[in-house]
Design a protein around this motif. Structure first.
Motif, PDB file in Angstrom:
ATOM      1  N   MET A   1      23.973 -39.936  17.009  1.00 11.92           N
ATOM      2  CA  MET A   1      22.874 -39.896  17.729  1.00 11.92           C
ATOM      3  C   MET A   1      22.533 -38.829  16.506  1.00 11.92           C
ATOM      4  SD  MET A   1      20.173 -39.064  19.748  1.00 11.92           S
ATOM      5  CE  MET A   1      20.662 -39.631  21.051  1.00 11.92           C
ATOM      6  N   ALA A   2      23.706 -38.320  15.670  1.00  9.50           N
ATOM      7  CA  ALA A   2      23.399 -36.772  14.905  1.00  9.50           C
ATOM      8  C   ALA A   2      23.276 -37.913  13.424  1.00  9.50           C
ATOM      9  CB  ALA A   2      24.442 -35.795  14.576  1.00  9.50           C
ATOM     10  N   ASN A   3      23.338 -38.987  13.560  1.00  8.74           N
ATOM     11  CA  ASN A   3      23.212 -39.373  12.237  1.00  8.74           C
ATOM     12  C   ASN A   3      21.301 -39.635  12.536  1.00  8.74           C
ATOM     13  OD1 ASN A   3      25.321 -39.428  10.857  1.00  8.74           O
ATOM     14  ND2 ASN A   3      26.119 -41.046  11.372  1.00  8.74           N
ATOM     15  N   ALA A   4      21.133 -40.835  13.413  1.00  9.70           N
ATOM     16  CA  ALA A   4      19.478 -41.062  13.722  1.00  9.70           C
ATOM     17  C   ALA A   4      18.655 -39.399  13.536  1.00  9.70           C
ATOM     18  CB  ALA A   4      19.529 -41.257  15.199  1.00  9.70           C
ATOM     19  N   ARG A   5      19.135 -38.289  13.492  1.00 10.82           N
ATOM     20  CA  ARG A   5      18.332 -37.195  13.361  1.00 10.82           C
ATOM     21  C   ARG A   5      18.530 -36.923  12.171  1.00 10.82           C
ATOM     22  NH1 ARG A   5      19.676 -32.636  17.433  1.00 10.82           N
ATOM     23  NH2 ARG A   5      19.042 -31.051  16.417  1.00 10.82           N
ATOM     24  N   LEU A   6      19.440 -37.409  10.992  1.00 13.87           N
ATOM     25  CA  LEU A   6      19.500 -36.833   9.958  1.00 13.87           C
ATOM     26  C   LEU A   6      18.485 -38.147   9.611  1.00 13.87           C
ATOM     27  CD1 LEU A   6      20.127 -35.298   7.296  1.00 13.87           C
ATOM     28  CD2 LEU A   6      22.098 -36.377   7.851  1.00 13.87           C
ATOM     29  N   GLY A   7      18.845 -38.838   9.869  1.00 13.71           N
ATOM     30  CA  GLY A   7      17.019 -39.889   9.163  1.00 13.71           C
ATOM     31  C   GLY A   7      16.008 -40.203   9.159  1.00 13.71           C
ATOM     32  N   GLU A   8      16.294 -39.122  10.673  1.00 12.25           N
ATOM     33  CA  GLU A   8      14.625 -39.346  10.666  1.00 12.25           C
ATOM     34  C   GLU A   8      14.206 -37.863   9.945  1.00 12.25           C
ATOM     35  OE1 GLU A   8      10.649 -39.154  12.539  1.00 12.25           O
ATOM     36  OE2 GLU A   8      12.216 -40.224  12.352  1.00 12.25           O
ATOM     37  N   ALA A   9      14.699 -36.980   9.952  1.00 17.61           N
ATOM     38  CA  ALA A   9      14.543 -35.561   9.306  1.00 17.61           C
ATOM     39  C   ALA A   9      14.266 -36.349   7.341  1.00 17.61           C
ATOM     40  CB  ALA A   9      16.062 -34.952   8.825  1.00 17.61           C
ATOM     41  N   LEU A  10      15.389 -36.718   7.064  1.00 16.62           N
ATOM     42  CA  LEU A  10      15.032 -37.391   5.600  1.00 16.62           C
ATOM     43  C   LEU A  10      13.487 -38.416   5.849  1.00 16.62           C
ATOM     44  CD1 LEU A  10      18.708 -38.400   4.744  1.00 16.62           C
ATOM     45  CD2 LEU A  10      17.628 -36.196   3.744  1.00 16.62           C
ATOM     46  N   ARG A  11      13.344 -38.952   6.521  1.00 17.86           N
ATOM     47  CA  ARG A  11      12.145 -39.392   6.572  1.00 17.86           C
ATOM     48  C   ARG A  11      10.815 -38.736   6.979  1.00 17.86           C
ATOM     49  NH1 ARG A  11       8.007 -41.144   9.428  1.00 17.86           N
ATOM     50  NH2 ARG A  11       8.462 -39.808  11.065  1.00 17.86           N
ATOM     51  N   LEU A  12      11.053 -37.842   6.844  1.00 17.41           N
ATOM     52  CA  LEU A  12       9.953 -36.815   7.188  1.00 17.41           C
ATOM     53  C   LEU A  12       9.919 -36.432   5.945  1.00 17.41           C
ATOM     54  CD1 LEU A  12      10.635 -35.247  10.726  1.00 17.41           C
ATOM     55  CD2 LEU A  12       8.674 -37.118   9.932  1.00 17.41           C
ATOM     56  N   LEU A  13      10.472 -35.953   4.987  1.00 16.31           N
ATOM     57  CA  LEU A  13      11.114 -35.300   3.531  1.00 16.31           C
ATOM     58  C   LEU A  13      10.667 -35.983   2.781  1.00 16.31           C
ATOM     59  CD1 LEU A  13      13.797 -32.911   4.223  1.00 16.31           C
ATOM     60  CD2 LEU A  13      11.975 -32.287   4.035  1.00 16.31           C
ATOM     61  N   GLY A  14      10.329 -37.651   3.104  1.00 16.77           N
ATOM     62  CA  GLY A  14       9.792 -39.014   2.149  1.00 16.77           C
ATOM     63  C   GLY A  14      11.347 -39.414   2.116  1.00 16.77           C
ATOM     64  N   ASP A  16      12.546 -42.702   1.966  1.00 21.30           N
ATOM     65  CA  ASP A  16      12.921 -44.253   2.407  1.00 21.30           C
ATOM     66  C   ASP A  16      14.296 -44.613   3.525  1.00 21.30           C
ATOM     67  OD1 ASP A  16      10.650 -44.467   1.926  1.00 21.30           O
ATOM     68  OD2 ASP A  16      10.841 -45.428  -0.097  1.00 21.30           O
ATOM     69  N   PRO A  17      14.512 -45.732   4.312  1.00 18.72           N
ATOM     70  CA  PRO A  17      15.298 -45.443   5.335  1.00 18.72           C
ATOM     71  C   PRO A  17      16.331 -45.911   4.341  1.00 18.72           C
ATOM     72  CG  PRO A  17      13.130 -46.081   6.356  1.00 18.72           C
ATOM     73  CD  PRO A  17      12.740 -45.668   5.081  1.00 18.72           C
ATOM     74  N   PRO A  18      16.885 -46.936   3.569  1.00 16.10           N
ATOM     75  CA  PRO A  18      17.777 -47.135   2.405  1.00 16.10           C
ATOM     76  C   PRO A  18      18.427 -45.955   1.943  1.00 16.10           C
ATOM     77  CG  PRO A  18      15.987 -48.639   2.442  1.00 16.10           C
ATOM     78  CD  PRO A  18      15.076 -47.490   2.940  1.00 16.10           C
ATOM     79  N   ALA A  19      17.178 -45.827   1.283  1.00 14.75           N
ATOM     80  CA  ALA A  19      18.049 -43.991   0.687  1.00 14.75           C
ATOM     81  C   ALA A  19      18.723 -43.274   2.197  1.00 14.75           C
ATOM     82  CB  ALA A  19      17.282 -43.599  -0.163  1.00 14.75           C
ATOM     83  N   GLY A  20      17.956 -43.587   3.024  1.00 15.38           N
ATOM     84  CA  GLY A  20      18.590 -42.410   4.186  1.00 15.38           C
ATOM     85  C   GLY A  20      20.093 -43.184   4.377  1.00 15.38           C
TER      86      GLY A  20
END
Length: 327
Positions: A1-14, A16-20
């Motif tokens: 769950m924490a990884n998913a939230r961090l991934g979404e936060a990174l996506r909102l910051l611009g 991309d999912p692979p880089a996340g």
């Protein structure tokens, strides 16, 4: 769950999912060889290089040892500050782009419809347009009235019919309106008695009729050019708002002419007309003419009214008549 939230936060910051995914792997394994990070993120070759390069550009990763394959994440405070600045610059550029696009749209729109904001009506078309205006009113009509008048048979009947429908009608008459032969008796007083809210002022700045909040009619006719019979129809825009403000300012400064007031015993319609003409600033000659009497008779009536009001001069008479609602 924490990884998913961090991934979404990174996506909102611009990011991309692979880089996340690469960044998440960095947090779990670093410092470690880039190949190990890629294996954990499910990337290799060009895909891994592109994803990791995105993190480096964003200030979130760098090589742990210069010239080595071992990599590690950058402390987030520094990396996020760089990323936030990039995002702010991108958002500002987007704002400018979108704003410019809308401004271009607005200019094109106004260019396409500009002719409809102010319409010019001339000649024989003026009369029907004025009658349509009165018929179309639903809530209120605001008018600044002054001669010269467009020859429009039935204009008073149109105004009375509008009042009968419950439409509020506020009119500021110029002194010249009251001095037009027969105008006070045949056009103004019937409307006042029917409920029109009327005021008088020495002069009005423009001949104007405002229908609800929908549009305004502005007459361009003046005594020296009345033959042109030209009128503007102003649709909702800044000019219409300015005309509404002009009316309200003129209304506040004008002297009320009361309607439907209880007429004191012995006050004839001619006496009230005399008071209204004097309140509007009409000359003695004009008042006598409108009453159809001689100047001698006019002065006799004037003296009688002054005595009834306990006034020693015309100014006191006007003030007392206004206070008692005799106007």
């Amino acid at each position: 769950m924490a990884n998913a939230r961090l991934g979404e936060a990174l996506r909102l910051l611009g990011i991309d999912p692979p880089a996340g995914r690469v960044y998440l792997a960095l947090l779990e394994l670093a410092p470690a060889p880039l190949s190990a990070i890629g294996e954990a993120a499910g990337l290799d070759g060009a895909g891994l290089a592109a994803a990791y390069g995105e993190l480096v550009d964003a200030g979130l990763a760098s090589a742990a040892v210069a010239g080595a394959d071992v990599v590690a994440p950058v402390p987030p405070a520094a990396g996020l500050e760089i990323l936030a600045r990039h995002r702010a610059a991108e958002l500002e550029e987007s704002r400018i782009t979108v704003g410019g696009a809308f401004e271009s749209f607005r200019r094109q729109r106004l260019a396409a419809y500009n002719d409809n904001l102010v319409e010019v009506v001339t000649g024989d078309a003026v009369g029907p347009r004025m009658r349509h205006a009165w018929a179309s009113a639903r809530e209120q009509i605001r008018q600044l009235d002054s001669p010269p008048y467009f020859p429009l048979p039935g204009a008073t009947d149109d105004a009375l019919a509008t009042l009968a429908r419950g439409v509020t009608q506020r009119v500021v008459y110029s002194r010249a309106s009251l001095e037009v032969p027969g105008q006070l008796e045949t056009a103004i007083e019937p409307c006042i008695e029917a409920g029109e809210q009327a005021r008088v002022t020495p002069a009005v700045p423009v001949k104007l009729v405002i229908i609800d909040e929908a549009y305004a009619l502005v007459s361009l006719s003046i005594r020296e050019a009345d033959v042109h019979n030209t009128m503007l129809v102003v649709q909702p825009c800044g000019l219409l708002s300015a005309l509404v403000a002009l009316f309200e300012q003129t209304w506040q400064a004008a002297l009320p002419l009361h309607g439907r007031a209880t007429r004191p015993a012995g006050l004839t319609s001619a006496d009230r007309r005399l008071l209204r003409l004097l309140a509007g600033g009409a000359s003695d000659e004009v008042v006598a003419r409108e009453l159809g009497v001689s100047r001698r008779t006019f002065f006799r009536r004037l003296q009688i009214l002054m005595a009834r009001l306990g006034a020693e001069n015309r100014f006191q008479m006007g003030s007392q008549a206004q206070r008692l609602g005799w106007l």
